[in-house]
Design a protein around this motif. Structure first.
Motif, mmCIF file in Angstrom:
data_model
loop_
_atom_site.group_PDB
_atom_site.id
_atom_site.type_symbol
_atom_site.label_atom_id
_atom_site.label_comp_id
_atom_site.label_asym_id
_atom_site.label_seq_id
_atom_site.Cartn_x
_atom_site.Cartn_y
_atom_site.Cartn_z
ATOM 1 N N UNK A 117 0.810 -1.213 0.000
ATOM 2 C CA UNK A 117 0.000 0.000 0.000
ATOM 3 C C UNK A 117 0.849 1.272 0.000
ATOM 4 N N UNK A 118 2.027 1.217 0.626
ATOM 5 C CA UNK A 118 2.894 2.397 0.677
ATOM 6 C C UNK A 118 3.473 2.737 -0.693
ATOM 7 N N UNK A 154 -1.726 7.232 -3.567
ATOM 8 C CA UNK A 154 -2.587 7.331 -2.396
ATOM 9 C C UNK A 154 -4.047 7.024 -2.737
ATOM 10 N N UNK A 155 -4.527 7.477 -3.887
ATOM 11 C CA UNK A 155 -5.924 7.233 -4.250
ATOM 12 C C UNK A 155 -6.193 5.741 -4.413
ATOM 13 N N UNK A 156 -5.300 5.030 -5.080
ATOM 14 C CA UNK A 156 -5.455 3.590 -5.286
ATOM 15 C C UNK A 156 -5.336 2.833 -3.961
ATOM 16 N N UNK A 157 -4.354 3.206 -3.152
ATOM 17 C CA UNK A 157 -4.179 2.559 -1.845
ATOM 18 C C UNK A 157 -5.414 2.759 -0.977
ATOM 19 N N UNK A 207 -7.905 -0.147 0.443
ATOM 20 C CA UNK A 207 -8.086 -0.281 1.893
ATOM 21 C C UNK A 207 -9.566 -0.151 2.252
ATOM 22 N N UNK A 208 -10.275 0.774 1.606
ATOM 23 C CA UNK A 208 -11.708 0.915 1.861
ATOM 24 C C UNK A 208 -12.466 -0.350 1.479
#
Length: 86
Positions: free
Chosen positions: A6-7, A11-14, A18-19
């Motif tokens: 995830x890192x 950020x949008x894809x991560x 995660x959601x």
């Protein structure tokens, strides 16, 4: 399937991934919470007291009340849907 890094993702894809994990986990928790409440309700229907059940499962009687109330509410809502949509 391997868990993504995830890192390393934008950020949008991560955040989206995660959601999705959170939503899936929430759905599973709701399902198992209802199943637990249904099982505890069967114990109440058999004449056991909430405090007795609570001792057996290492929780409080309030948790037994809460879980069985949620299970009864879900069952009533499901029955209502069936009668509304024969």
């Amino acid at each position: 399937m391997k868990e993504p890094d995830y890192d390393a993702l934008p950020v949008k894809e991560a955040d989206r991934l995660i959601q999705e994990k959170i939503a899936h986990h929430r759905d599973q928790m709701q399902y198992w919470g209802l199943r637990r409440g249904q099982r505890l309700q069967r114990e109440l229907d058999a004449g056991r007291k909430p405090a007795q059940i609570a001792v057996d499962i290492d929780t409080s009687a309030q948790v037994v009340y809460d879980l069985t109330r949620k299970a009864r509410k879900a069952a009533a809502e499901q029955a209502e849907q069936v009668t509304d949509n024969p």
